[in-house]
Design a protein around this motif. Structure first.
Motif, mmCIF file in Angstrom:
data_model
loop_
_atom_site.group_PDB
_atom_site.id
_atom_site.type_symbol
_atom_site.label_atom_id
_atom_site.label_comp_id
_atom_site.label_asym_id
_atom_site.label_seq_id
_atom_site.Cartn_x
_atom_site.Cartn_y
_atom_site.Cartn_z
ATOM 1 N N VAL A 28 0.950 -1.108 -0.034
ATOM 2 C CA VAL A 28 0.046 0.068 -0.007
ATOM 3 C C VAL A 28 0.770 1.155 -0.129
ATOM 4 O O VAL A 28 1.851 1.413 0.804
ATOM 5 C CB VAL A 28 -0.973 0.116 1.255
ATOM 6 C CG1 VAL A 28 -1.783 1.270 1.057
ATOM 7 C CG2 VAL A 28 -1.799 -1.177 1.283
ATOM 8 N N ASP A 40 0.544 5.319 0.452
ATOM 9 C CA ASP A 40 -0.014 6.534 0.649
ATOM 10 C C ASP A 40 0.697 7.771 0.249
ATOM 11 O O ASP A 40 1.565 8.191 1.030
ATOM 12 C CB ASP A 40 -0.297 6.678 2.142
ATOM 13 C CG ASP A 40 -1.427 7.584 2.567
ATOM 14 O OD1 ASP A 40 -1.820 8.477 1.729
ATOM 15 O OD2 ASP A 40 -1.980 7.649 3.772
ATOM 16 N N GLY A 42 3.284 -1.036 3.861
ATOM 17 C CA GLY A 42 2.774 0.072 3.767
ATOM 18 C C GLY A 42 3.722 1.185 3.575
ATOM 19 O O GLY A 42 4.704 1.078 4.770
ATOM 20 N N GLU A 45 -6.625 -4.400 5.759
ATOM 21 C CA GLU A 45 -7.775 -4.719 5.183
ATOM 22 C C GLU A 45 -7.411 -5.307 3.685
ATOM 23 O O GLU A 45 -8.200 -6.238 3.275
ATOM 24 C CB GLU A 45 -8.617 -3.455 4.874
ATOM 25 C CG GLU A 45 -9.583 -3.533 3.890
ATOM 26 C CD GLU A 45 -9.975 -2.009 3.402
ATOM 27 O OE1 GLU A 45 -10.102 -1.681 2.197
ATOM 28 O OE2 GLU A 45 -10.477 -1.201 4.228
ATOM 29 N N SER A 46 -6.236 -5.240 3.270
ATOM 30 C CA SER A 46 -6.067 -5.758 1.816
ATOM 31 C C SER A 46 -5.169 -6.665 1.782
ATOM 32 O O SER A 46 -4.705 -7.379 0.831
ATOM 33 C CB SER A 46 -5.191 -4.531 0.837
ATOM 34 O OG SER A 46 -4.068 -3.908 1.766
ATOM 35 N N GLU A 48 -4.530 0.679 8.430
ATOM 36 C CA GLU A 48 -5.971 0.250 8.285
ATOM 37 C C GLU A 48 -5.970 -0.351 6.834
ATOM 38 O O GLU A 48 -6.152 -1.434 6.756
ATOM 39 C CB GLU A 48 -6.862 1.217 8.555
ATOM 40 C CG GLU A 48 -8.187 0.604 8.363
ATOM 41 C CD GLU A 48 -9.352 1.689 8.843
ATOM 42 O OE1 GLU A 48 -10.542 1.402 8.462
ATOM 43 O OE2 GLU A 48 -8.997 2.400 9.117
ATOM 44 N N LYS A 49 -5.337 0.120 5.731
ATOM 45 C CA LYS A 49 -5.411 -0.306 4.358
ATOM 46 C C LYS A 49 -4.634 -1.444 4.233
ATOM 47 O O LYS A 49 -5.092 -2.336 3.603
ATOM 48 C CB LYS A 49 -5.316 1.013 3.518
ATOM 49 C CG LYS A 49 -5.362 0.585 2.115
ATOM 50 C CD LYS A 49 -6.803 0.634 1.820
ATOM 51 C CE LYS A 49 -7.022 0.513 0.392
ATOM 52 N NZ LYS A 49 -8.309 0.369 -0.224
ATOM 53 N N LEU A 97 -3.320 4.792 -2.256
ATOM 54 C CA LEU A 97 -4.204 5.338 -1.128
ATOM 55 C C LEU A 97 -3.888 7.139 -1.252
ATOM 56 O O LEU A 97 -2.699 7.414 -1.264
ATOM 57 C CB LEU A 97 -3.961 4.668 0.206
ATOM 58 C CG LEU A 97 -4.500 5.371 1.423
ATOM 59 C CD1 LEU A 97 -5.980 4.885 1.243
ATOM 60 C CD2 LEU A 97 -4.026 4.846 2.634
ATOM 61 N N ALA A 103 -4.570 5.627 8.816
ATOM 62 C CA ALA A 103 -5.048 5.087 7.559
ATOM 63 C C ALA A 103 -4.315 4.312 6.803
ATOM 64 O O ALA A 103 -4.959 3.148 6.041
ATOM 65 C CB ALA A 103 -5.483 6.310 6.537
ATOM 66 N N LEU A 104 -3.019 4.339 6.784
ATOM 67 C CA LEU A 104 -2.152 3.471 5.925
ATOM 68 C C LEU A 104 -2.274 2.058 6.705
ATOM 69 O O LEU A 104 -2.470 1.094 5.883
ATOM 70 C CB LEU A 104 -0.742 4.154 5.953
ATOM 71 C CG LEU A 104 0.314 3.048 5.388
ATOM 72 C CD1 LEU A 104 0.208 2.864 3.930
ATOM 73 C CD2 LEU A 104 1.665 3.724 5.634
#
Length: 454
Positions: free
Chosen positions: A178, A180, A237, A231-232, A227-228, A204, A224-225
């Motif tokens: 991920v 961001d 990240g 989630e993925s 969490e992504k 993101l 937020a990073l």
């Protein structure tokens, strides 16, 4: 621009490292034009490179700065939108001075100008910033008999190719990562640099909206990073700040990877290529990174904080690599300039070749407890610093004054107290062998700092 006395304005917005202030109220196209003219006159350059970040106000400031250059008879390499390390690449590759229109980590209402000499050498206090401040207060330089020319040079693919040539990703396992971009310049640079058949990028906040709606551009929050990533089901990240040069990472659980861990991992890779080389670290870098440099056969070299200090010491020592506690990473192969993108490539190469999770790689370097940076507001920061010196010297603590005051205790714990010059603030960092010991020392240091104002 503001109607306050100009001397006060220039003292405030022309810092030791850059020009920075509120857009329109303090930094406007008129100031950018004069800065471009003054910088060209000071450097005597025949060509100046200009790039800008993704802030909505940056293109007009870049145009105005460039016009100031042109009116002095010099040519402008119009590098366009990119990250600060992209401007470093253009300056280094073409061997020309450069200007990056950015306010770095400041909120979206701000903007500014970072400058470098040819070869991506920073302009700071003592290497030209004080002269620029003086020139801005003086009359506008006369126009040249013949204006310069604009030389469009969209070199982002070349920048990405240079970075990718420095890190071998050919044998890495498949990774999901991920990224961001924080609505900043990394939205342009990350796909070019990190795109690889074995790397699946999950974007993101890649929209170039200018005002940074999702988060401030200084990497204060990577929730937020994380969490992504969870989630993925990603392997890691990466987050980049507004101008795209600083990087922070999280592991597969979404937990932050300390910059000291990144320094340790990248230093090991660079030292494998250059055995016995020097590695520069700022004095706030965690001891775990310094241990790793020694274990990899390198020579750790301690520096003051700040990019100019790290880069100058790297050049003096011909260091292979340099790192800072703030998430800046410097490379000999990048004109000693900092580039979070190259550090990210190294991190992914190490992760992809190891067969381990990033949390496992990071755990090897989780040896000490660090407080992180604490800003303590006091009426008189210098008096607080002096009180710290008197108090701990009386206890027999070993002190040095490379940058503020650093105290090293007999058990290996240490603290640093600095006056950053950004208001009535003292900046405190503490490290010890355990969390409990760190908290005790942290509380002692903060108490001494605060007591100076009583």
């Amino acid at each position: 621009m503001t109607t306050e006395p100009e001397d006060d304005l220039y003292d405030r917005i022309v810092t030791p490292y850059d020009i920075r202030g509120l857009f329109r109220a303090e930094v406007d196209p008129g100031l950018a034009y004069r800065a471009g003219a003054a910088f060209t006159e000071l450097t005597g350059a025949g060509t100046v490179a200009v790039a800008h970040d993704a802030r909505a106000s940056s293109p007009c400031l870049a145009d105005a700065f460039g016009q100031g250059v042109l009116d002095q008879g010099a040519d402008v390499v119009d590098a366009g939108l990119g990250s600060t390390d992209y401007l470093s690449y253009v300056s280094g590759r073409l061997d020309v001075p450069g200007a990056m229109i950015t306010a770095d980590r400041a909120p979206a209402a701000y903007n500014g100008i970072r400058l470098c000499h040819a070869g991506a050498v920073d302009v700071d206090e003592g290497t030209g910033m004080e002269l620029l401040r003086r020139r801005l207060r003086g009359p506008r330089p006369p126009l040249a008999d013949r204006p310069g020319s604009v030389l469009p040079a969209r070199l982002l693919p070349d920048y990405a190719g240079h970075l990718r040539a420095l890190v071998d990703l050919s044998d890495i396992r498949p990774l999901k990562v991920v990224v961001d971009a924080g609505n900043g310049a990394a939205a342009r640079t990350a796909p070019l640099v990190l795109g690889h058949p074995s790397i699946e990028l999950v974007p993101l906040h890649f929209e170039l909206t200018g005002p940074f709606p999702h988060w401030a551009p200084y990497l204060a929050d990577v929730d937020a990073l994380g969490e992504k990533v969870r989630e993925s089901g990603a392997d890691a990240g990466l987050a980049f700040d507004g101008d795209g040069d600083r990087m922070v990472a999280v592991d597969e659980r979404g937990a932050p990877v300390p910059p000291a861990t990144v320094i340790a991992l990248v230093a090991g890779r660079e030292l494998a290529r250059r055995p016995g080389a020097a590695v520069v670290h700022d004095l706030l870098t965690a001891t775990s990174a310094i241990d790793a440099i020694k274990e990899a056969g390198g020579i750790p070299v301690r520096s003051r904080t700040g990019p100019a200090a790290v880069k100058a010491l790297m050049a003096e020592q011909d260091a292979a690599f340099g790192g800072a506690h703030s998430g800046h990473y410097y490379f000999r192969d990048f004109w000693y300039a900092d580039t979070g993108m190259l550090a990210a490539l190294h991190l992914l190469a190490e992760l992809g070749a190891s067969g381990r999770e990033l949390s496992e790689l990071a755990a090897r370097h989780d040896r000490y407890a660090c407080s992180g940076t604490l800003d303590v507001r006091v009426p008189d920061p210098l008096a607080a610093l002096q009180r710290v010196v008197r108090h701990f010297a009386a206890e027999g603590t070993a002190l040095d004054h490379l940058d503020g005051v650093t105290g090293e205790l007999a058990d290996g714990a240490w603290f640093n107290v600095r006056v950053p010059g950004t208001g009535p603030v003292v900046r405190v960092n503490v490290e010890a062998g355990t969390v409990a010991a760190m908290e005790r020392l942290r509380d002692r240091v903060v108490e001494v700092v605060v007591s100076a104002g009583r």
